[in-house]
Design a protein around this motif. Structure first.
Motif, PDB file in Angstrom:
ATOM      1  N   PHE A   1     -13.410  58.965  59.211  1.00  0.00           N
ATOM      2  CA  PHE A   1     -13.925  60.223  58.700  1.00  0.00           C
ATOM      3  C   PHE A   1     -12.869  61.270  59.022  1.00  0.00           C
ATOM      4  O   PHE A   1     -12.447  61.415  60.174  1.00  0.00           O
ATOM      5  N   LEU A   2     -12.389  61.957  58.005  1.00  0.00           N
ATOM      6  CA  LEU A   2     -11.297  62.929  58.158  1.00  0.00           C
ATOM      7  C   LEU A   2     -11.826  64.346  58.117  1.00  0.00           C
ATOM      8  O   LEU A   2     -12.565  64.719  57.210  1.00  0.00           O
ATOM      9  N   ASN A   3     -11.441  65.132  59.104  1.00  0.00           N
ATOM     10  CA  ASN A   3     -11.671  66.576  59.092  1.00  0.00           C
ATOM     11  C   ASN A   3     -10.315  67.242  58.849  1.00  0.00           C
ATOM     12  O   ASN A   3      -9.430  67.177  59.706  1.00  0.00           O
ATOM     13  N   LEU A   4     -10.147  67.841  57.672  1.00  0.00           N
ATOM     14  CA  LEU A   4      -8.878  68.468  57.302  1.00  0.00           C
ATOM     15  C   LEU A   4      -8.996  69.967  57.535  1.00  0.00           C
ATOM     16  O   LEU A   4      -9.557  70.703  56.719  1.00  0.00           O
ATOM     17  N   GLN A   5      -8.467  70.430  58.659  1.00  0.00           N
ATOM     18  CA  GLN A   5      -8.552  71.836  59.042  1.00  0.00           C
ATOM     19  C   GLN A   5      -7.259  72.553  58.655  1.00  0.00           C
ATOM     20  O   GLN A   5      -6.173  72.045  58.919  1.00  0.00           O
ATOM     21  N   ILE A   6      -7.396  73.739  58.068  1.00  0.00           N
ATOM     22  CA  ILE A   6      -6.208  74.528  57.730  1.00  0.00           C
ATOM     23  C   ILE A   6      -6.338  75.936  58.313  1.00  0.00           C
ATOM     24  O   ILE A   6      -7.439  76.443  58.514  1.00  0.00           O
ATOM     25  N   ALA A   7      -5.189  76.557  58.570  1.00  0.00           N
ATOM     26  CA  ALA A   7      -5.178  77.978  58.895  1.00  0.00           C
ATOM     27  C   ALA A   7      -5.424  78.759  57.609  1.00  0.00           C
ATOM     28  O   ALA A   7      -4.921  78.377  56.552  1.00  0.00           O
TER      29      ALA A   7
END
Length: 250
Positions: free
Chosen positions: A225-231
């Protein structure tokens, strides 16, 4: 911190207390990972006359200015605005942050003096699996990737055919441990980028490419399960922090 996620017809059990961070942090150092012929990033306290905004210099705060390029200095996520005349914002077009991802490891093939990742390799690694995202780890996979200076190294890249295959499989998010999915010096063709975002047809504005990740060898190939966090930058690309979670009962 256990959670059960309903994903289509499946129920996925995730332990959110066990994140697997696959980002590379940005450091003000010549050993910071680097590409595209730029100097290292800088993190420096604000200076006004003799006043220096650092507690170690007598100030009450640490107040730094950071100078860097998201494409050159670490893990970043980009949208189609990276290669279109209209500069679309990653912050406006990445609206979902959790995905079912497949981590695959691939050894590049030699072709005409280049190291390439082919459709055949991707096809073999993915098989019939249907995923939102693919996390691509290349080998050799050493800790040198955390500090490597990539300029003028002709890194491994994906062929246009390989990317077209990923698009046909419905992959919306592609993550790789290289500075780019394209060849370093290709006369600006960027064939893989154009293929992934379908610039000759309906633009895939909800699709992203994340480059400069690092996946330790201790993380095994498989489904996560991927959590793709961006600024939240209003720019074609932003620094990002992709985090994988093991699926406990996949």
């Amino acid at each position: 911190m256990l959670a059960t996620i309903q994903y289509h017809s499946r129920k996925l059990k995730i332990d959110f207390s066990k994140p697997l961070d696959i980002s590379i942090p940005l450091r003000a150092s010549k050993t910071n990972v680097n590409a595209w012929y730029l100097e290292e990033p800088k993190i420096e306290p604000v200076r006004e006359g003799e006043w220096v905004a650092a507690v170690s210099e007598g100030a009450s705060i640490n107040f730094n200015t950071i100078h860097f390029n998201p494409h050159a200095h670490g893990t970043h996520t980009e949208c189609a605005g990276h290669i279109t005349e209209r500069v679309y914002s990653i912050n406006k077009h990445l609206k979902q942050y959790f995905f079912l991802a497949e981590l695959i490891t691939v050894a590049s093939e030699r072709l005409n003096g280049d190291e390439i990742i082919s459709k055949k390799q991707i096809q073999f690694a993915l098989g019939n699996k249907k995923r939102d995202a693919v996390v691509l780890r290349t080998i050799p996979n050493t800790k040198e990737k955390l500090t490597r200076q990539y300029s003028h190294t002709n890194w491994p890249y994906l062929t246009e055919e390989a990317v077209n295959y990923l698009v046909k499989k419905g992959i919306k998010h592609l993550l790789i441990d290289q500075p780019s999915i394209d060849k370093e010096k290709d006369e600006g063709k960027l064939l893989a980028h154009h293929a992934f975002w379908n610039t000759k047809g309906k633009l895939r504005l909800d699709a992203t490419i994340t480059e400069f990740i690092y996946v330790p060898n201790s993380i095994k190939d498989g489904t996560y399960f991927l959590n793709l966090q961006i600024a939240p930058f209003e720019n074609d690309a932003a620094p990002s922090k992709p985090v994988l979670y093991k699926i406990e009962d996949a």
